[in-house]
Design an enzyme around this catalytic site. Structure first.
Site, PDB file in Angstrom:
ATOM      1  CG  HIS A   1       6.717   9.482   2.027  1.00  0.00           C
ATOM      2  ND1 HIS A   1       6.071   9.997   0.920  1.00  0.00           N
ATOM      3  CD2 HIS A   1       6.486   8.141   1.979  1.00  0.00           C
ATOM      4  CE1 HIS A   1       5.480   9.015   0.242  1.00  0.00           C
ATOM      5  NE2 HIS A   1       5.708   7.877   0.867  1.00  0.00           N
TER       6      HIS A   1
ATOM      7  CE1 TYR B   1       9.959   0.879  -1.147  1.00  0.00           C
ATOM      8  CE2 TYR B   1       8.987  -0.243  -3.026  1.00  0.00           C
ATOM      9  CZ  TYR B   1       9.706   0.798  -2.503  1.00  0.00           C
ATOM     10  OH  TYR B   1      10.191   1.749  -3.350  1.00  0.00           O
TER      11      TYR B   1
ATOM     12  CG  HIS C   1       3.223   4.542   3.244  1.00  0.00           C
ATOM     13  ND1 HIS C   1       2.315   4.396   2.223  1.00  0.00           N
ATOM     14  CD2 HIS C   1       4.353   5.030   2.681  1.00  0.00           C
ATOM     15  CE1 HIS C   1       2.875   4.775   1.079  1.00  0.00           C
ATOM     16  NE2 HIS C   1       4.109   5.168   1.321  1.00  0.00           N
TER      17      HIS C   1
ATOM     18  CG  HIS D   1       2.580   2.598  -5.556  1.00  0.00           C
ATOM     19  ND1 HIS D   1       3.394   1.855  -6.368  1.00  0.00           N
ATOM     20  CD2 HIS D   1       3.384   3.531  -4.977  1.00  0.00           C
ATOM     21  CE1 HIS D   1       4.641   2.317  -6.291  1.00  0.00           C
ATOM     22  NE2 HIS D   1       4.660   3.342  -5.455  1.00  0.00           N
TER      23      HIS D   1
ATOM     24  CG  ASP E   1       3.016   6.612  -2.150  1.00  0.00           C
ATOM     25  OD1 ASP E   1       2.545   5.468  -2.247  1.00  0.00           O
ATOM     26  OD2 ASP E   1       3.992   6.878  -1.433  1.00  0.00           O
TER      27      ASP E   1
HETATM   28  C1  LIG Z   1       8.853   4.108  -4.977  1.00  0.00           C
HETATM   29  C2  LIG Z   1       8.134   4.281  -3.654  1.00  0.00           C
HETATM   30  O1  LIG Z   1       6.763   4.153  -3.833  1.00  0.00           O
HETATM   31  C3  LIG Z   1       8.535   5.570  -2.995  1.00  0.00           C
HETATM   32  C4  LIG Z   1       7.735   5.822  -1.768  1.00  0.00           C
HETATM   33  O2  LIG Z   1       6.771   6.551  -1.785  1.00  0.00           O
HETATM   34  C5  LIG Z   1       8.068   5.108  -0.537  1.00  0.00           C
HETATM   35  O3  LIG Z   1       9.136   4.473  -0.457  1.00  0.00           O
HETATM   36  O4  LIG Z   1       7.235   5.162   0.376  1.00  0.00           O
HETATM   37 MN   LIG Z   2       5.338   6.057  -0.222  1.00  0.00          MN
END
Ligand SMILES: C[C@H](O)CC(=O)C(=O)O
Ligand SMILES: [Mn+2]
Length: 343
Positions: free
Chosen positions: A196, A287, A198, A19, A16
């Protein structure tokens, strides 16, 4: 907490985190980060392009190093942790997975949009045949009600996943949202459950704790939160809270703090933090990896990237639709021009 099993830490600094650095970690950086992560005591180190196997492309951005170099560098520098990879069916294929397995990866997270677990069947079965620790990863989990998410998780369970994740890709879940999803999984699945997070709404640690309290056994974190958007749950922050709450794990807090401060932060190209743009991701439910795309498109077309993200949220974009961002920015720029002519 009644279950006193050690929580498994799946580190995502090298996946991650890709990114946040536009997939540009060098081999030397991957080697150094792998060594320090391993030394902190994390259980799994995930290392691939941010969008997983096969992700290095014009659509998602090319990585600095090849897939082989990313994975083998992690494998060569690890002593105790397992090395994992991410696979989004359609971006990565079973051939990619076989190669990753040959290079030494032993964990795979097969990731789909939260309402499309069906597309993971072949990949989950193939991973099982390869003898990998096989995880189902339901992205953008805020976009499905808990009951619907459970139905998708049951599909992944039936294909053979031994762990299923609630993935808060947009950092949009509140603590109650997290609890409702994890507790439903706990009541109805016989797999391990993962979370997971964020940190876009500043809830990375709080949501992770809520997930652990509801029975999750695996948690994703990264050093200093290195990851898409406002980043992931920061390892050192979560561990500090877990220590205060006596939740067992294998991480050395001071080593994680030092690695975050001395190694990770100096490598960041842009501070991984909550700012108006990453906050907008969590607020509108977009996202997290769209952040840098929206920022660049905003600059190029002279529009507010928050407007781009808000529009993208209204359109219901999912991971893989990064190219929509340019179209939206162009439309907003056109509208802006027309408005200025009319005025
Ligand atoms: C492809 C994404 O970055 C996967 C991920 O870490 C998320 O959906 O959060
Ligand atoms: Mn992620």
């Amino acid at each position: 907490m009644t279950d006193q099993k050690k929580v498994i830490f799946n580190d995502v600094t090298l996946r991650d985190g890709m990114h946040a650095i536009s997939h540009q970690y060098s081999k030397e950086q991957i080697a150094e980060l792998t060594r320090v992560l391993d030394d902190t005591g994390v259980d799994i180190i995930e290392a691939t392009h941010g969008d997983g196997l096969g992700g290095s492309s014009i659509q998602y951005g090319f990585s600095k190093e090849t897939e082989k170099d990313i994975i083998t560098t992690a494998v060569e520098n690890v002593k105790n942790a397992k090395v994992g990879v991410l696979l989004l069916p359609g971006i990565g294929t079973i051939d990619h997975l076989k190669r990753a397995r040959e290079w030494g990866a032993s964990v795979v997270r097969v990731a789909t949009h939260c309402t499309e677990a069906d597309v993971s069947e072949q990949h989950i079965k193939a991973a099982g045949d390869l003898g990998m620790d096989t995880v189902g990863f339901l992205m953008m989990s805020h976009r499905a009600e808990p009951e619907q998410l459970l139905e998708e998780a049951k599909k992944m369970e039936s294909y053979g996943a031994s762990t299923i994740y609630v993935v808060d890709s947009a950092g949009a879940l509140t603590m109650d949202d997290t609890r409702r999803r994890i507790s439903l999984f706990k009541e109805n699945l016989s797999t391990e459950i993962g979370f997971h997070g964020h940190n876009n709404l500043s809830l990375g640690v709080a949501n992770s704790i809520a997930a652990l309290e509801e029975g999750a056994g695996r948690i994703d974190t990264s050093l200093a939160g290195m990851g898409a958007g406002a980043g992931n749950t920061a390892t050192e922050e979560l561990v500090a809270v877990m220590n205060k709450m006596d939740i067992p794990h294998s991480i050395d807090l001071y080593k994680a703090m030092d690695a975050a401060e001395n190694i990770m932060k100096p490598m960041m190209r842009r501070p991984v933090q909550i700012d108006r743009l990453s906050l907008t991701l969590g607020y509108t439910g977009v996202y997290s990896s769209f952040l840098l795309f929206a920022e660049r498109a905003g600059e190029e077309y002279g529009v507010d990237p928050r407007d781009i993200l808000t529009k993208i949220a209204e359109m219901g974009a999912v991971g893989g639709q990064e190219d929509w961002i340019i179209g939206v920015a162009q439309d907003l720029a056109k509208e802006k021009k027309q408005d200025s002519v009319t005025v």
